[in-house]
Write a protein that holds these residues in place. Structure first.
Motif, PDB file in Angstrom:
ATOM      1  N   SER A  45      31.445 -10.973 -48.595  1.00 57.22           N
ATOM      2  CA  SER A  45      30.596 -12.048 -48.065  1.00 57.22           C
ATOM      3  C   SER A  45      29.761 -11.577 -46.871  1.00 57.22           C
ATOM      4  O   SER A  45      29.355 -12.367 -46.028  1.00 57.22           O
ATOM      5  N   CYS A  46      29.518 -10.283 -46.825  1.00 52.69           N
ATOM      6  CA  CYS A  46      28.576  -9.704 -45.873  1.00 52.69           C
ATOM      7  C   CYS A  46      27.942  -8.511 -46.579  1.00 52.69           C
ATOM      8  O   CYS A  46      28.337  -8.163 -47.687  1.00 52.69           O
ATOM      9  N   ASP A  72      23.651 -23.018 -49.027  1.00 50.25           N
ATOM     10  CA  ASP A  72      25.017 -23.516 -48.888  1.00 50.25           C
ATOM     11  C   ASP A  72      25.172 -24.826 -49.650  1.00 50.25           C
ATOM     12  O   ASP A  72      24.248 -25.640 -49.730  1.00 50.25           O
ATOM     13  N   GLU A  82      36.510 -21.893 -49.767  1.00 52.02           N
ATOM     14  CA  GLU A  82      36.482 -21.712 -48.311  1.00 52.02           C
ATOM     15  C   GLU A  82      35.338 -22.478 -47.653  1.00 52.02           C
ATOM     16  O   GLU A  82      34.963 -22.165 -46.533  1.00 52.02           O
ATOM     17  N   ASP A  85      29.731 -22.654 -47.504  1.00 50.88           N
ATOM     18  CA  ASP A  85      29.060 -21.353 -47.415  1.00 50.88           C
ATOM     19  C   ASP A  85      29.716 -20.287 -48.290  1.00 50.88           C
ATOM     20  O   ASP A  85      29.226 -19.165 -48.369  1.00 50.88           O
ATOM     21  N   ASP A  86      30.805 -20.624 -48.973  1.00 54.07           N
ATOM     22  CA  ASP A  86      31.600 -19.632 -49.701  1.00 54.07           C
ATOM     23  C   ASP A  86      30.800 -18.914 -50.784  1.00 54.07           C
ATOM     24  O   ASP A  86      30.594 -17.704 -50.731  1.00 54.07           O
ATOM     25  N   ALA A  89      27.571 -17.119 -49.599  1.00 48.24           N
ATOM     26  CA  ALA A  89      27.804 -15.828 -48.945  1.00 48.24           C
ATOM     27  C   ALA A  89      28.019 -14.723 -49.975  1.00 48.24           C
ATOM     28  O   ALA A  89      27.509 -13.613 -49.821  1.00 48.24           O
ATOM     29  N   GLU A 121      26.108 -10.497 -41.665  1.00 49.75           N
ATOM     30  CA  GLU A 121      27.137 -11.519 -41.927  1.00 49.75           C
ATOM     31  C   GLU A 121      26.500 -12.678 -42.681  1.00 49.75           C
ATOM     32  O   GLU A 121      25.506 -13.249 -42.233  1.00 49.75           O
ATOM     33  N   ARG A 123      28.472 -15.387 -43.793  1.00 50.39           N
ATOM     34  CA  ARG A 123      29.279 -16.598 -43.617  1.00 50.39           C
ATOM     35  C   ARG A 123      28.760 -17.397 -42.415  1.00 50.39           C
ATOM     36  O   ARG A 123      28.090 -16.876 -41.526  1.00 50.39           O
ATOM     37  N   HIS A 127      33.189 -12.965 -38.257  1.00 51.99           N
ATOM     38  CA  HIS A 127      34.402 -12.340 -38.785  1.00 51.99           C
ATOM     39  C   HIS A 127      34.536 -10.934 -38.217  1.00 51.99           C
ATOM     40  O   HIS A 127      33.587 -10.388 -37.657  1.00 51.99           O
TER      41      HIS A 127
END
Length: 137
Positions: A45-46, A72, A82, A85-86, A89, A121, A123, A127
């Motif tokens: 997710s990045c 999103d 999650e 945005d899951d 991403a 990133e 998300r 992170h």
């Protein structure tokens, strides 16, 4: 002889982080005059990108483009375990890339004048991300 190092970075939400100097340090530590530096992010997710390093508006505009391509909370998404945005991403990661390769010459990265290596990133929250740099002769 190949050289490999895993780097750790803390990201900000939906932002890019310039990791050029960090990757360049791994290349210097490898002591290889001519070869390749392969950079790989161990997440889904990045992503990584090589883009302009002079004007941050380029990276802001890329975020705008990707928000349009993978918004999103799209009701068509099934994967949302999650949050909103899951899936967005994951899609953004696939649309960009999780690895890149840069030539090494004279013991340094052979990037163009206005190029930098960025961790992006995707998300809506920051992170800790792991990036593997492998330098090959």
């Amino acid at each position: 002889m190949p050289h490999q190092q895993i780097l750790s970075f803390t990201t900000r939400p939906r932002a890019t982080r310039d990791i050029t100097a960090d990757v360049a340090a791994v290349v210097r530590a490898a002591g290889i005059d001519c070869g390749l530096a392969h950079v790989f992010v161990q997440h889904t997710s990045c992503s990584l990108l090589i883009t302009e390093n002079a004007d941050p508006d380029v990276r802001r505009d890329l975020e705008t483009v990707f928000a349009r391509l993978a918004p999103d909370g799209d009701p068509a998404y099934r994967h949302d375990l999650e949050g909103d945005d899951d899936m967005a991403a994951h899609a953004r990661s696939v649309l960009s890339d999780v690895s890149l390769t840069v030539p090494v010459g004279g013991g340094r990265l052979l990037l163009g004048t206005w190029q930098g290596i960025f961790l992006w990133e995707h998300r809506a929250h920051g992170h800790t991300r792991s990036v593997v740099v492998t330098v090959l002769p």
